[in-house]
Design an enzyme around this catalytic site. Structure first.
Site, mmCIF file in Angstrom:
data_model
loop_
_atom_site.group_PDB
_atom_site.id
_atom_site.type_symbol
_atom_site.label_atom_id
_atom_site.label_comp_id
_atom_site.label_asym_id
_atom_site.label_seq_id
_atom_site.Cartn_x
_atom_site.Cartn_y
_atom_site.Cartn_z
ATOM 1 N N GLU A 606 -10.081 -5.139 4.611
ATOM 2 C CA GLU A 606 -8.739 -4.758 5.061
ATOM 3 C C GLU A 606 -7.652 -5.427 4.235
ATOM 4 O O GLU A 606 -6.624 -4.844 3.915
ATOM 5 C CB GLU A 606 -8.592 -5.096 6.551
ATOM 6 C CG GLU A 606 -7.225 -4.875 7.151
ATOM 7 C CD GLU A 606 -6.762 -3.425 7.105
ATOM 8 O OE1 GLU A 606 -6.070 -3.085 6.129
ATOM 9 O OE2 GLU A 606 -7.073 -2.651 8.023
ATOM 10 N N LYS A 682 -4.665 -1.124 -5.534
ATOM 11 C CA LYS A 682 -4.488 -0.891 -4.097
ATOM 12 C C LYS A 682 -4.386 0.595 -3.774
ATOM 13 O O LYS A 682 -5.014 1.070 -2.828
ATOM 14 C CB LYS A 682 -3.233 -1.635 -3.606
ATOM 15 C CG LYS A 682 -3.449 -3.141 -3.557
ATOM 16 C CD LYS A 682 -2.156 -3.853 -3.240
ATOM 17 C CE LYS A 682 -2.376 -5.357 -3.130
ATOM 18 N NZ LYS A 682 -1.121 -6.105 -3.149
#
Ligand code: ADP
Ligand code: ASP
Ligand code: MG
Length: 814
Positions: A606, A682
Site C-alpha cells: 500500500e 507510482k
C-alpha cells in the site's frame, strides 16, 4: 484398592520421592493402595546404553555401570535414616552385582539378544521399587513388595511383550487374596514369560503395568502421577500455550496417546476401560492442580477438538499401478506382507480410483517393508501392472483428536486451510470412519510449526500470534518499530493479536529472538548482533519455519526486493514500502502476485503509492466491487509538491530541494523524485493494479530538470541545480504569469500513462495542495464526473510506517 503409578521424574531423587510419600500417605487410609513405580528418571536410557556398549566390547560400559550404581547408592543414603541403610544398601549392591555379571557376559560374548537386554533394562524398576519399599518400611507402614515378574505373564516378544490377560489376572487376584496388606509396592515395566524370563512391556510401559493391576483388582481408581498437570491439548514441550484437559473420554485419551502423546503409554487405557475404572493424570510436583480425569464419556460439548498430537519418524509407502484397479486382493496382500514381517501400520489411505494404496509405518521398518512388498508383488512389478513401491521418508503425522468432531462440519477444512496458509504441504490424509481423529502426514521439519498452527486455530481463541521479520532499520523502520511497541497491548486487547517482532536486519547485521525482540532496546541489541547478509536473514526466517510469518521490507534496496519470491513460495507474506519489486518489469511483478495467490500468502505494498494514504486499497476495493477505472490523475510526489509549494524564486531551488531531503521527504537520491522516476513508478503501479500491462519505458515523461542535472553524484546534482537556477526561475515565472501553480502531475487514461509539470489554475482540484500532500483522483464508471478523491500527506517516515503497519495487520487478519 487404588493404584497409583509414579513415573521416572517423580522418583528421580530423594526430594521427589518425599513428594511421592506425601501423596501416598495423605490419601484416605481406609482404602488399600498399590504403588507402581518406574525406574529413576534417565536410568532406563542408561541401562540400554550400558547393554549396547557391552555388546560391542566397549570398556565404557563399566563407567556407565558405575554411574548407575552411584545414583542408586546415593539415593539410599539420602532417603533412609542412617541406622536403617545397611540392609537396603546390601540389597541394592546385590542387584547391581547381578547386573554386572550379566553385562560382563554380554561384553565377553559380544552378543546381546533382546531377552538379555530385557533382563538388563529390568533392573531399573527392580532397584527403584526395592528402594522405595524400604522407605515405606522406615515409615512404619505395613507394606509388601510385589514382584511383577511373578504376576504379569507375557509372550516372549522381548522388549514389547504381549500380556496374557487370562493367566495374569488370575495370578494377580490370587496373590493379592493371600498377601494382605494396606500398602503394596511394585516395579512397573517388567513382566516375565511362562519360562520365567524377564520381559518388558515397551518404553513407557509402567503406565501399562499399573493399568493391568488396576483392571485385575477392580481398582476404584488409577492415578498416573507424572511431571505435568494432566493430559494437555498438545505436547507442552512443543506448544507453550498447551492447556491441561480437565476431562476426556477413554477413546479420546487412547487416540491421543496412539498418535504420540507420550504422557500415557498407548495400551494403558484398555484394561481400565474394560472395567470402567476412572483414571486421573496428576502432577507430583503440583498435587493440588486438578489434572485430567479419563472416563467413559466425554463431557465437553464446547470443545469438540480435545487434543493434538504427533508422531515423527514415519515413512510413507505407496503402491501404485493401473493393474490394481477393480481387482480384489491387492490390499490384503499388501497388509499380509507387512504383518508377516511384524510391521505395524500406523495410517492407511486409498484413493477412490483404487489406483494407489498408501500406508504410513515407522521409519525404522522401511527397508524391511520395501523388501517384503516388492517381493510379494514381484510378478506384478515385472509385468508392469504395479510399479515398484514408492518410499518417502522424513515424515511425521499430526493428528487432531475429539469424539464430537463428527457432528461439526468443517473441521478438516479448517485444519488443512490453516496448514496450507502456513506453507505446510500435506502428503497424505486419513480420517477414521469413527471420526475421532483426523491425521495428516507432513514433513518432519514442519511438525512443530504445524502443531502450533493447529493449536492456535482450535484452542487459542484468545489470540493469534503474528511473527514479524523486518528488513531495514532506518527512518521508516525505526518509526515502525516504535509504533509496534506502542500498539502491542492494544492489538492484543482489541484484535486478539499478539504481534511479535522476531527478526530485525539492517544492511550489516541481523537480530533474532523467537519470543519477540525487546523493542525498547532494539537498537543496542541490533548493534551487538552478528553480521548477516539479506540472504542469511531470509535463510534464517525460512529455517525458523514459524507460523503466521510476515517479512517487512522498509528499505529502498534492490537486493532486498529480490527475495520476495523466495519467501512468498514458502507461504511467508511480504509487506513492502520498497517500490522496486512492483515497478520492475511487469513479468516480475506478475510473478510475485501469482506466487502469493498460489501459496496462500499476501503480498502487500500500500505504501508504494501515497505513503500511508489508502490509495491501492481503495483502487482494489473499487475493482473488486465491479467498478471500472477510466482515468487517474494524481499528484504523487510529496517531494515535488513540497519543492514547488516552497519555491517562489526568492530562495534558490537547490536549497529547497536540500531542505526537502533534510526533512526526510526525498528518496536517498533526490533525482529519483525530481526526475519524475518515482512518480512514473507510482502511476505504473496504479495502472498495473487496475489491470494494465505497462512497463516504465511506455510512460511518457516531460522532464523539467535539465539533462546536465542527471550526471555525477548527488552532490554534483546539487551543484548543477544551483548553476541552473535561472531555468527554474523561468519555469516559476511562466506559471505565475498565468496565475497558475506548478504541479508535477501523473495521468493514466485509456491504457496510457504519463508524467510532467503542469500549470494548475485556481479552479483545479490540485491548486490547493499544500506541504507534502498527495492527491489522487479516480474517475470510474461509478464516479464519472466528480472523481473519488484521496488526499493527505504522501511522504514522511511516520505516515509511511503507519501504512506499513496497517498492511501487517491485514496479513494477521486472513
Ligand atoms: P513419566 O516418566 O511420568 O511416565 P513421561 O515423560 O512418560 O512421564 O510423560 C510425561 C511427558 O509427556 C510430559 O513431561 C510431556 O513433556 C509429555 N507430553 C507429550 N504430549 C503430552 C500431552 N498431550 N499432555 C501432557 N504431556 C505430554
Ligand atoms: N522405565 C521405563 C522407560 O523409561 C518404563 C517407564 O518409565 O514407564 O521406558
Ligand atoms: Mg511415561
Amino acid at each position: 484398592m487404588k493404584v497409583l503409578k509414579f513415573g521416572g521424574s517423580s522418583v528421580a531423587n530423594a526430594a521427589n520421592i518425599e513428594k511421592v510419600i506425601n501423596i501416598v500417605f495423605d490419601q484416605s487410609a481406609t482404602e488399600k493402595k498399590l504403588v507402581v513405580v518406574s525406574a529413576l528418571g534417565g536410568v532406563t536410557d542408561k541401562l540400554l546404553q550400558l547393554a549396547a556398549l557391552a555388546s560391542v566390547a566397549d570398556e565404557g560400559y563399566k563407567k556407565v555401570l558405575e554411574e548407575i550404581e552411584q545414583k542408586h547408592l546415593e539415593l539410599v543414603r539420602a532417603l533412609l535414616p542412617i541406622q536403617q541403610q545397611s540392609a537396603t544398601l546390601s540389597l541394592v549392591k546385590q542387584q547391581l552385582n547381578d547386573l554386572e555379571s550379566v553385562c560382563d557376559g554380554v561384553y565377553l560374548l559380544k552378543e546381546l539378544s533382546l531377552r538379555t537386554q530385557d533382563k538388563i533394562v529390568g533392573y531399573g524398576e527392580l532397584l527403584s521399587s526395592l528402594i522405595i519399599a524400604a522407605k515405606f518400611q522406615t515409615l512404619g507402614n505395613q507394606q509388601l513388595w510385589v514382584d511383577s515378574r511373578n504376576l504379569i505373564v507375557t509372550n516372549s516378544n522381548h522388549s514389547s511383550a504381549l500380556v496374557d490377560f487370562t493367566i495374569t489376572n488370575e495370578r494377580i487376584v490370587s496373590w493379592f487374596k493371600v498377601n494382605e496388606s494396606n500398602y503394596y509396592i511394585a516395579p512397573g515395566f517388567i513382566a516375565a514369560n511362562l519360562a520365567g524370563h524377564t520381559t518388558t512391556l515397551g518404553r513407557g510401559g509402567s503406565d501399562y503395568t499399573a493399568a493391568i493391576y488396576a483392571g485385575a483388582l477392580d481398582a476404584s481408581t488409577l492415578e498416573i502421577w507424572t511431571d505435568v498437570s494432566g493430559m494437555m491439548t498438545a505436547d507442552p514441550r512443543m506448544v507453550s500455550n498447551a492447556k491441561p484437559i480437565a476431562q476426556i473420554s477413554y477413546q479420546e485419551a487412547m487416540e491421543l496417546s496412539h498418535f504420540g502423546a507420550k504422557i500415557i503409554y498407548p495400551p494403558t487405557i484398555q484394561p481400565v476401560m474394560l472395567k470402567n475404572i476412572p483414571v486421573w493424570v496428576k502432577n507430583t510436583f503440583e498435587p493440588e492442580a486438578h489434572g485430567t480425569l479419563i472416563e467413559s464419556r466425554s463431557s465437553s460439548t464446547s470443545e469438540f477438538i480435545r487434543g493434538i498430537s504427533s508422531i515423527t519418524s514415519i515413512s510413507l509407502l505407496s503402491l501404485e499401478g493401473s493393474g490394481m484397479v477393480g481387482i480384489p486382493g491387492f490390499s490384503k496382500r499388501l497388509f499380509e506382507s507387512l504383518a508377516n514381517e511384524q510391521i505395524n501400520v500406523i495410517l492407511i489411505t486409498q484413493s477412490s480410483s483404487e489406483h494407489s494404496i498408501c500406508v504410513g509405518i515407522n521409519e525404522a521398518d522401511t527397508l524391511k517393508a520395501k523388501r517384503a512388498i516388492d517381493n510379494a508383488f514381484s510378478f506384478e512389478i515385472q509385468t508392469g501392472k504395479v510399479d515398484p513401491l514408492i518410499v518417502e521418508t522424513n515424515l511425521a503425522i499430526v493428528a487432531l483428536v475429539g469424539e464430537q468432531m463428527k457432528s461439526h462440519p468443517g473441521v478438516s477444512g479448517k485444519m488443512f486451510g490453516s496448514l496450507g496458509r502456513n506453507g505446510i504441504n500435506i502428503r497424505a490424509i486419513a480420517q477414521g470412519s469413527s471420526e475421532k481423529n483426523i491425521s495428516a502426514v507432513i514433513a518432519t521439519k514442519d511438525v512443530r510449526k504445524a502443531i502450533n498452527v493447529l493449536h492456535e486455530v482450535f484452542f487459542e481463541t484468545s489470540y493469534k500470534q503474528l511473527n514479524v521479520f523486518i528488513a531495514g532499520a532506518g527512518n521508516v523502520g525505526s518509526k515502525l518499530l516504535n509504533q509496534i511497541m506502542q500498539q502491542q497491548e492494544v492489538l492484543k486487547e482489541q484484535l486478539n493479536l499478539q504481534l511479535r517482532v522476531v527478526g530485525i536486519a539492517n544492511s550489516k547485521k541481523a537480530l533474532f529472538a523467537e519470543q519477540g525482540i525487546e523493542l525498547n532496546q532494539w537498537q543496542s541489541l541490533l548493534n551487538d548482533a552478528p553480521a548477516s547478509t539479506i540472504m542469511d536473514f531470509v535463510q534464517q526466517i525460512k529455517d525458523k519455519n514459524l507460523r503466521n510469518s510476515v517479512f517487512v521490507d522498509v528499505t529502498a534496496n534492490e537486493s532486498v526486493a529480490s527475495v520476495y519470491g523466495n519467501l512468498l513460495e514458502k507461504s511467508i507474506s511480504v509487506v513492502a514500502c520498497n517500490k522496486i519489486a512492483c515497478s520492475s518489469d511487469y513479468a516480475a511483478y506478475k510473478r510475485l502476485k501469482s506466487l502469493a495467490r498460489e501459496y496462500n500468502s499476501l503480498f502487500l505494498f500500500e505504501t508504494n503509492v501515497g505513503a500511508g494514504l489508502p490509495v491501492i486499497g481503495t483502487l482494489n476495493d473499487l475493482l473488486r466491487s465491479g467498478d471500472k477505472i477510466n482515468k487517474i490523475k494524481a499528484v504523487l510526489s510529496g517531494t515535488l509538491n513540497y519543492v514547488f509549494n516552497h519555491y517562489d524564486g526568492t530562495k534558490p531551488f537547490a536549497e529547497i530541494v536540500r531542505q526537502a531531503q533534510t526533512e526526510g521527504y526525498t528518496e536517498p537520491d533526490p533525482r529519483l523524485d525530481l526526475g519524475g522516476t518515482d512518480v512514473m513508478r507510482k502511476i505504473m503501479i496504479l495502472a498495473r493494479e487496475a489491470g494494465q500491462v505497462l512497463e516504465m519505458d511506455q510512460i511518457n515523461n516531460e522532464y523539467f530538470l535539465p539533462a546536465s542535472c542527471f550526471e555525477g553524484s548527488v552532490e554534483d546534482f546539487y551543484a548543477e541545480m544551483a548553476n541552473q537556477e535561472m531555468h527554474f526561475k523561468t519555469l516559476f515565472e511562466k506559471a505565475s504569469a498565468e496565475n497558475a501553480k506548478l504541479k508535477f502531475v501523473a495521468t493514466y487514461e485509456n491504457g496510457r500513462a504519463g508524467v510532467g509539470l503542469e500549470h494548475i489554475p485556481p479552479t483545479s482540484d490540485f491548486y490547493h495542495l499544500y506541504g507534502k500532500d498527495n492527491l489522487v483522483l479516480f474517475y470510474t464508471d461509478r464516479y464519472p464526473e466528480q472523481p473519488l478523491v484521496i488526499k493527505g500527506a504522501g511522504a514522511g517516515a511516520d505516515v509511511t510506517a503507519s501504512g506499513v503497519f496497517a498492511d501487517i495487520i491485514r496479513v494477521a487478519r486472513i
